[in-house]
Design an enzyme around this catalytic site. Structure first.
Site, PDB file in Angstrom:
ATOM      1  N   ASP A  39       0.844  -1.200   0.000  1.00 48.50           N
ATOM      2  CA  ASP A  39       0.000   0.000   0.000  1.00 48.50           C
ATOM      3  C   ASP A  39       0.882   1.254   0.000  1.00 48.50           C
ATOM      4  O   ASP A  39       1.955   1.250  -0.599  1.00 48.50           O
ATOM      5  CB  ASP A  39      -0.911  -0.046   1.243  1.00 48.50           C
ATOM      6  CG  ASP A  39      -2.246   0.626   1.026  1.00 48.50           C
ATOM      7  OD1 ASP A  39      -2.250   1.864   0.878  1.00 48.50           O
ATOM      8  OD2 ASP A  39      -3.279  -0.061   1.020  1.00 48.50           O
ATOM      9  N   HIS A  72      -3.695   6.037   3.595  1.00 52.72           N
ATOM     10  CA  HIS A  72      -4.455   4.849   3.195  1.00 52.72           C
ATOM     11  C   HIS A  72      -3.891   3.570   3.820  1.00 52.72           C
ATOM     12  O   HIS A  72      -4.627   2.764   4.402  1.00 52.72           O
ATOM     13  CB  HIS A  72      -4.444   4.745   1.668  1.00 52.72           C
ATOM     14  CG  HIS A  72      -5.343   3.700   1.097  1.00 52.72           C
ATOM     15  ND1 HIS A  72      -4.921   2.408   0.852  1.00 52.72           N
ATOM     16  CD2 HIS A  72      -6.640   3.757   0.703  1.00 52.72           C
ATOM     17  CE1 HIS A  72      -5.921   1.715   0.336  1.00 52.72           C
ATOM     18  NE2 HIS A  72      -6.974   2.504   0.233  1.00 52.72           N
ATOM     19  N   ASN A 101     -14.077   0.409  -6.630  1.00 50.96           N
ATOM     20  CA  ASN A 101     -15.066   1.349  -6.089  1.00 50.96           C
ATOM     21  C   ASN A 101     -15.808   2.154  -7.148  1.00 50.96           C
ATOM     22  O   ASN A 101     -16.191   3.299  -6.915  1.00 50.96           O
ATOM     23  CB  ASN A 101     -14.363   2.325  -5.136  1.00 50.96           C
ATOM     24  CG  ASN A 101     -13.666   1.618  -4.001  1.00 50.96           C
ATOM     25  OD1 ASN A 101     -14.240   0.731  -3.377  1.00 50.96           O
ATOM     26  ND2 ASN A 101     -12.429   1.997  -3.737  1.00 50.96           N
ATOM     27  N   SER A 150     -11.403  -0.943  -0.352  1.00 52.82           N
ATOM     28  CA  SER A 150     -10.088  -0.913   0.302  1.00 52.82           C
ATOM     29  C   SER A 150     -10.215  -1.143   1.797  1.00 52.82           C
ATOM     30  O   SER A 150      -9.336  -1.738   2.428  1.00 52.82           O
ATOM     31  CB  SER A 150      -9.406   0.447   0.087  1.00 52.82           C
ATOM     32  OG  SER A 150      -8.881   0.568  -1.197  1.00 52.82           O
TER      33      SER A 150
END
Length: 346
Positions: A91, A128, A219, A281
């Site tokens: 990530d 994130h 998404n 996520s």
């Protein structure tokens, strides 16, 4: 030409060349394939900015709704916390000093540069990765939040920069690193519609090495699962809301394997903060943490996958929306106990 990545195990090299040389390389007898190193970026749904950072949490520890909904709190009461399990967070990095994470952070590596003021090259400069990490393994203490697998060791694999951007080869390098290190589970809360051979071969290599890969379906609210969640070797995770309805942003398709909470997810943020984010996520780390609880029992990646899907809760959505159902860590552990009991009886 400039070499960026050398994947010796895959016989693949990422290089920067003049556009005019591409055809010549493609025609070379000793070259298997030539493809563009696509730029990848996080694509989160719109979230109310007032919800994103929560400055003041109550003194006692919060139990995020998703952690309870996937049966993690019940698993903790049974003494299941994921101790000894190694989880790669592929990530934007992890905040190495966060009060609710640092005790569980192991090694880290960076394939892109960080802008964070930190001695760790893999420090999160976006937020994130730190948020994902809290859902997986925030420490079970007297403050902040708690993760699904609060004793698991987190390993930061930074493949996205402060804008949430990285290349396909960066992500492939992160996957290869996690596999080579022998980690148990890897969280990939990143994806795109386009498929590349480089990352596909990295995923297949990692699976053969025993790494369980868990990825977000995307998404866009489309009936198409993002890559690499659409690969057979990956557990693809869609997102639901608090009322068990499909989250409006969640991508769907036959490649969905499980679903998990993905709206109003409270977790850790850089700088000892806590905030709410939404997206597949945020659903994915609920499954990753559940997988870590099973990995503590020495199961293989295929065995963990089978238990998670077999024990998932049917919440009444279509198979393209929920896959096998809502992940349930406690139910998976109960199923494991039954199997172990049958084995002992024999």
């Amino acid at each position: 030409m400039e070499v960026h990545h050398e994947f010796e195990a895959l016989d693949i090299t990422t290089v920067e060349v003049a556009e005019g040389d591409v055809d010549a390389l493609s025609d070379h007898d000793d070259i298997r394939f030539v493809e563009e190193n696509i730029e990848r970026s996080l694509d989160l749904p719109d979230t109310d900015p007032d919800n994103q950072i929560q400055e003041d949490l109550e003194a006692e520890q919060w139990k995020p709704w998703g952690i309870e909904r996937v049966g993690a709190l019940a698993a903790h009461e049974r003494g299941e916390t994921g101790c000894g399990v190694h989880v790669a967070v592929i990530d934007t990095g992890i905040d190495p000093t966060h009060e609710d994470l640092h005790a569980n952070i192991g090694e880290g590596v960076a394939f892109v540069e960080t802008t964070a003021e930190s001695d760790a090259a893999w420090a999160d400069d976006d937020g994130h990765g730190t948020h994902v990490s809290g859902t997986i393994a925030a420490v079970d203490n007297d403050f902040g939040v708690v993760g699904v697998s609060p004793s698991a060791t987190l390993h930061a694999v930074k493949v996205l920069d402060d804008q949430g951007t990285g290349t396909d080869a960066d992500i492939a390098a992160g996957i290869m690193h996690a596999a080579r290190k022998g980690y148990d589970v890897a969280n990939l809360s990143v994806g795109e519609p386009e498929t590349t051979q480089t990352q596909t071969e990295a995923v297949k290599f990692a699976h053969e090495e025993g790494l369980l890969l868990v990825a977000a379906t995307g998404n866009d609210g489309h009936p198409q699962v993002d890559y690499p969640a659409d690969l057979d070797e990956v557990i693809g995770v869609s997102a639901i809301a608090k009322d068990d309805s499909l989250a409006s942003f969640s991508n769907t398709g036959p490649e969905v394997n499980l679903t998990a909470p993905g709206t109003l997810v409270l977790s850790t943020m850089p700088g000892n903060q806590y905030g709410v984010m939404e997206g597949t996520s945020m659903a994915t780390p609920h499954v990753t943490g559940s997988a870590a609880l099973l990995a503590a029992h020495g199961l293989s990646n295929d065995e963990i996958r089978e238990l998670l899907t077999a024990s998932a809760e049917n919440i009444g959505l279509g198979p393209d929306q929920q896959g096998s159902g809502l992940v349930n860590a406690n139910a998976a552990l109960e199923e494991l106990e039954k199997l172990e009991g049958k084995a002992l009886a024999k």
